[in-house]
Every structure is written in structure tokens, then in C-alpha cells.
Design an enzyme around this catalytic site. Structure first.
Site, PDB file in Angstrom:
ATOM      1  N   ASP A   1       2.431  10.855  -1.356  1.00 11.99           N
ATOM      2  CA  ASP A   1       2.778   9.680  -0.553  1.00 11.99           C
ATOM      3  C   ASP A   1       3.876  10.144   0.410  1.00 11.99           C
ATOM      4  O   ASP A   1       5.020  10.374   0.018  1.00 11.99           O
ATOM      5  CB  ASP A   1       3.266   8.548  -1.467  1.00 11.99           C
ATOM      6  CG  ASP A   1       3.553   7.263  -0.690  1.00 11.99           C
ATOM      7  OD1 ASP A   1       3.903   7.349   0.506  1.00 11.99           O
ATOM      8  OD2 ASP A   1       3.455   6.175  -1.290  1.00 11.99           O
TER       9      ASP A   1
ATOM     10  N   LYS B   1       5.272   1.160   7.677  1.00 10.85           N
ATOM     11  CA  LYS B   1       6.671   1.550   7.830  1.00 10.85           C
ATOM     12  C   LYS B   1       6.901   2.151   9.225  1.00 10.85           C
ATOM     13  O   LYS B   1       6.844   1.439  10.195  1.00 10.85           O
ATOM     14  CB  LYS B   1       7.051   2.507   6.693  1.00 10.85           C
ATOM     15  CG  LYS B   1       6.637   1.995   5.301  1.00 10.85           C
ATOM     16  CD  LYS B   1       7.410   0.745   4.884  1.00 10.85           C
ATOM     17  CE  LYS B   1       6.819  -0.004   3.711  1.00 10.85           C
ATOM     18  NZ  LYS B   1       6.664   0.756   2.486  1.00 10.85           N
TER      19      LYS B   1
ATOM     20  N   ARG C   1     -17.756  -2.714   9.455  1.00  9.72           N
ATOM     21  CA  ARG C   1     -16.998  -2.229   8.293  1.00  9.72           C
ATOM     22  C   ARG C   1     -16.864  -0.711   8.284  1.00  9.72           C
ATOM     23  O   ARG C   1     -15.985  -0.160   7.637  1.00  9.72           O
ATOM     24  CB  ARG C   1     -17.652  -2.723   6.999  1.00  9.72           C
ATOM     25  CG  ARG C   1     -16.695  -2.651   5.812  1.00  9.72           C
ATOM     26  CD  ARG C   1     -17.230  -3.318   4.560  1.00  9.72           C
ATOM     27  NE  ARG C   1     -18.451  -2.691   4.120  1.00  9.72           N
ATOM     28  CZ  ARG C   1     -19.593  -3.342   3.913  1.00  9.72           C
ATOM     29  NH1 ARG C   1     -19.669  -4.637   4.095  1.00  9.72           N
ATOM     30  NH2 ARG C   1     -20.656  -2.691   3.521  1.00  9.72           N
TER      31      ARG C   1
ATOM     32  N   TYR D   1       6.475   4.994  -5.802  1.00 10.95           N
ATOM     33  CA  TYR D   1       6.564   3.617  -5.299  1.00 10.95           C
ATOM     34  C   TYR D   1       6.156   2.628  -6.405  1.00 10.95           C
ATOM     35  O   TYR D   1       5.091   2.776  -7.019  1.00 10.95           O
ATOM     36  CB  TYR D   1       5.627   3.514  -4.085  1.00 10.95           C
ATOM     37  CG  TYR D   1       5.532   2.156  -3.452  1.00 10.95           C
ATOM     38  CD1 TYR D   1       6.648   1.557  -2.874  1.00 10.95           C
ATOM     39  CD2 TYR D   1       4.323   1.477  -3.400  1.00 10.95           C
ATOM     40  CE1 TYR D   1       6.555   0.316  -2.277  1.00 10.95           C
ATOM     41  CE2 TYR D   1       4.211   0.233  -2.796  1.00 10.95           C
ATOM     42  CZ  TYR D   1       5.335  -0.349  -2.247  1.00 10.95           C
ATOM     43  OH  TYR D   1       5.230  -1.573  -1.654  1.00 10.95           O
TER      44      TYR D   1
HETATM   45  C1  PLP Z   1       5.838   0.361   1.348  1.00 12.15           C
HETATM   46  C2  PLP Z   1       5.305   1.532   0.649  1.00 12.15           C
HETATM   47  C3  PLP Z   1       3.975   1.578   0.241  1.00 12.15           C
HETATM   48  C4  PLP Z   1       3.059   0.382   0.389  1.00 12.15           C
HETATM   49  O1  PLP Z   1       2.868  -0.014   1.703  1.00 12.15           O
HETATM   50  P1  PLP Z   1       2.424  -1.531   2.021  1.00 12.15           P
HETATM   51  O2  PLP Z   1       1.890  -1.436   3.400  1.00 12.15           O
HETATM   52  O3  PLP Z   1       3.649  -2.358   1.882  1.00 12.15           O
HETATM   53  O4  PLP Z   1       1.377  -1.906   1.019  1.00 12.15           O
HETATM   54  C5  PLP Z   1       3.510   2.714  -0.358  1.00 12.15           C
HETATM   55  N1  PLP Z   1       4.299   3.793  -0.551  1.00 12.15           N
HETATM   56  C6  PLP Z   1       5.586   3.787  -0.166  1.00 12.15           C
HETATM   57  C7  PLP Z   1       6.410   4.994  -0.391  1.00 12.15           C
HETATM   58  C8  PLP Z   1       6.132   2.664   0.441  1.00 12.15           C
HETATM   59  O5  PLP Z   1       7.409   2.659   0.777  1.00 12.15           O
END
Ligand code: PLP
Length: 411
Positions: free
Chosen positions: A185, A210, A60, A113
Site C-alpha cells: 500500500d 489522498k 463496466r 491501514y
Molecule cells: C485512506 C487509506 C486507504 C483507503 O482509502 P479510501 O479511499 O478512504 O477507501 C487505504 N490505505 C491507506 C494507507 C489509506 O491511508
């Protein structure tokens, strides 16, 4: 303050997070699976205990595969250290939980988000934390919202549905003067096109799902901190027990190697689409900070090194039949959540959730991800679908007075 030319980052992308000498010359670090890691002796077990790892070695607390990826991301973001989480949302929520406590106040950008917003609204209040949203265009005006209890400012630029830019350096200066930390973010730009730590951020989050993974085949998130923030974050975040799967982390390391070449293609196709769509009569406005007419363009140009393939537009119709015809006509754009993979997507958003800066555009917000298909194929497909939407009525019923200034400037 652009100290990171893209060309040098390509070299870094090929070299970071791997060490062939340690693994019999193999180019990539191996995929370590495991929970238990046995020690050879009592002495070895005791000496493996560190302040951040009181139980000695355990799966972990990370494997060499995970450490390699965390080191690569920290280096690319320009931060001190990184922790990988099983999803991007988990990276966002653990940032909020690690830096806030009962009695604190957090300022969050209104274009954050959606699921991060749902967590803040649904969970932070239960722990006695007060949440306040602000207009992403607020800039230095954020000073008026800072309270003695403000501990964190949470940003996302551009917002991943509506793409307003935010003046991160101006907000960071004011937050720091008040003793608050700044989290960004940074998923839209990836660690390649925006360097948050050069612009005042203390914490940078990636939905590695992404562009970093880049192939729509796994979920991961990262939180990278500067040294001060890491001292707070690391011991707290570890207690939640969130551990990313080694296969997913291996795929993310693999995705990193091609991030530079992929992003250039996403950037080029996204900008070509947005430029052409902006002039289409079925489109009442377009949100892409790399377009010169975009309200956020000056900030994007000042702070960012490039643009990814994600942007939005407002289709000048809310008629279900027009929307059905538009999406039905698209051959190369799948309808789906997430983005950053090799394939193009279009997502009917409708109206984004806002409280501090009301959403005024008439029509239907649609988010587009330009994938790695041929730019000409994508353009022809999108423009044909818009032609059909226009023929079915989109653009006829929206009053000129309601059109946002961006669209006007493009005409
Ligand atoms: C998709 C996304 C997230 C979350 O990511 P996941 O892997 O789908 O949980 C967070 N912030 C932004 C800007 C996103 O586009």
C-alpha cells in the site's frame, strides 16, 4: 536503485494519460459517461470481444477516461498495468481476494491501514484463509514466518498511523524465494516518492483519494501490477464488478498534473512541523521517517525519493481536558479522517491497534496532515496549541523512562 529522478517525473506528470491528437487537440481527455456502447455491425461487435472482455464493449469494462488514468498510474508507479477502484479500501480488499484462496496464508504488516485489517480479520477467515501479522521492523526475520501455504505478503510503508518503515527489498527477496507475491500500500509516498516495482513489489496500491485526487472531493483507489501479477489479478478483479465513476476519475487525472508541486510543499511543511514539534515538552515522541533521528530514517533515505505531509506524534497526556484544549486551540488544522487534500488536519488516534508489535508509547497518538497553507502559519498554530496543552499538564505526568528513544535522541 533510484532510477527515477524527481525532475523527470514532473515532465511525465504533465504528459502521461492524455493524447490531444485523438480528441480534436483538446489538452485533456474528455469525460466519457456511459453503460451501453453500440457496435456498427455484427462483425464489429464480434471483433470487439477479447479474452479480458468477453461481452464486447460495456461501460463496466472501462472508458477512454478510465483507461487514460489507469495508464498514467501504471507508468508513474513503474508497473505493467493498473485497475481503478471506487475507493482505496476497495483496492486493498480486491488485492487480498484476487491473490488468496482457501488454505492460503497471508502475512500482513502490523501497522497496516485499519480498515484493511478489519477486512482481513472479519472476512478472510470465512473463506478459509489464515491471516498473520508481523512487526513492521521484522526485515529478513520474516523468513521464520513463511509457511508452505504463504501466498502473499501485504506491506504498507510507512504505516499511515504510526509511520514505522519496512525493509521492502529484504522482505520481497524472501517472499519470492518462497513463491509468495508482495503487495505494497503505497499511498503515503504516492507513485512519486516511492517506486515499489524497483524495490521488489509485485503489486502497488494507491488510495488515490489522498494525494492523487488531492482536494478532498472524491474517493478512488488503484491497483498496479507487474506483468506476472496482472495475469492473475486482472481476470479475477474484473469479476467483482467494481467500476469507478467517470467524474471522479477525471478529477484524479486533473489532480495528477499538480502532484509534484503539491507534494513538495506538503513535504516541506510536514518536516518543518515535525522538526519543531519534536523539541516541544508536550510531545513525548514523533514519528516521521524523514527526521534523521527516526528509527526508519536509513531505510527511507535508501529507498524513497521524498516525504509527504503525513506524520504522527504522541502528546504526553491522555487527559480529555488536555486533548480538548489542544484541539480547541488549533485554528488551521481540522479534525477529520483521510488526508492528502490541500487542507491541514489533526486526528486523535489514541492507541493504534497492534497484535504482533505491542504499542508502548504512553500518551495519545495524534496524526497530523500538513496541508498547503503557509508553513509559518501552520508552525505558529501547532506550537501555540502544544504550549496550551503543556500548560494544562501534557508532558508533566509522563515518566522519562517511558519516552521512546526517538524523542530522547532529539532532546
Ligand atoms: C485512506 C487509506 C486507504 C483507503 O482509502 P479510501 O479511499 O478512504 O477507501 C487505504 N490505505 C491507506 C494507507 C489509506 O491511508
Amino acid at each position: 536503485m533510484k532510477t527515477s529522478p524527481l525532475s523527470q517525473q514532473d515532465t511525465l506528470l504533465t504528459q502521461t494519460g492524455r493524447n490531444p491528437g485523438a480528441y480534436a487537440g483538446y489538452v485533456n481527455p474528455p469525460l466519457f459517461r456511459g453503460s451501453t456502447i453500440v457496435a456498427e455491425s455484427y462483425e464489429a461487435w464480434e471483433s470487439a470481444k477479447k479474452s479480458d472482455n468477453p461481452y464486447g464493449n460495456y461501460g463496466r469494462f472501462g472508458s477512454p477516461t478510465i483507461r487514460a488514468f489507469e495508464e498514467a498510474i501504471a507508468q508513474l508507479e513503474g508497473g505493467h498495468a493498473c485497475h481503478v477502484f471506487p475507493s482505496g479500501l476497495s483496492a486493498c480488499t480486491h488485492t487480498l481476494m484476487a491473490f488468496l484462496k482457501a488454505g492460503d496464508h497471508v502475512l500482513i504488516t502490523d501497522n497496516v491501514y485499519g480498515p484493511t485489517r478489519s477486512f482481513a480479520d472479519g472476512q478472510l477467515g470465512r473463506f478459509g484463509i489464515s491471516v498473520e501479522y508481523f512487526d513492521p521492523a521484522i526485515g529478513a526475520g520474516i523468513a521464520a514466518l513463511i509457511r508452505p501455504q504463504t501466498r502473499l505478503v501485504f506491506l504498507e510503508a510507512p504505516g499511515s498511523l504510526s509511520f514505522e518503515m519496512t525493509d521492502i527489498p529484504a522482505i520481497s527477496r524472501i517472499a519470492h524465494a518462497a513463491g509468495a507475491l508482495v503487495a505494497v500500500d503505497n499511498s503515503w509516498a504516492s507513485p512519486l516518492f516511492f517506486k515499489p516495482f524497483e524495490h521488489g513489489a509485485d503489486i502497488s496500491i494507491q488510495a488515490a483519494t489522498k494525494y492523487i485526487l488531492g482536494h478532498s472531493d472524491a474517493l478512488l483507489g488503484t491497483v498496479t501490477c507487474n506483468e506476472h501479477a496482472w495475469g492473475i489479478f486482472q481476470p479475477r478483479a474484473q469479476l467483482f464488478g467494481e467500476t469507478a465513476g467517470p467524474e471522479d476519475v477525471y478529477l484524479a487525472l486533473r489532480g495528477l498534473r499538480t502532484l509534484g508541486v503539491r507534494l513538495r510543499q506538503h513535504w516541506q511543511s510536514g518536516l518543518a512541523l515535525a522538526g519543531a514539534m519534536a523539541r516541544h515538552p508536550a510531545v513525548s515522541s514523533i514519528m516521521h521517517p524523514a527526521l534523521p533521528q527516526d528509527p526508519g530514517h536509513a531505510i527511507w533515505k535508501r529507498d524513497f525519493l521524498g516525504a509527504s505531509g503525513l506524520f504522527s506524534f504522541v502528546l504526553a497526556s491522555e487527559d480529555e481536558a488536555v486533548l480538548s484544549a489542544f484541539f480547541g486551540a488549533l485554528k488551521h488544522f481540522g479534525i477529520g479522517l483521510s488526508w492528502g487534500g490541500f487542507e491541514s488536519l489533526a486526528l486523535p488516534v489514541g492507541k493504534p491497534r497492534r497484535t504482533a508489535s505491542p504499542w508502548q508509547a504512553a500518551g495519545t497518538l495524534i496524526r497530523v496532515h500538513a496541508g498547503l497553507e503557509d508553513t509559518g502559519d501552520l508552525l505558529a498554530d501547532m506550537l501555540a496549541a502544544l504550549d496550551l496543552a503543556h500548560a494544562r499538564g501534557a508532558g508533566h505526568e509522563v515518566k522519562d523512562a517511558l519516552r521512546p528513544a526517538t524523542a530522547e535522541a532529539l532532546r
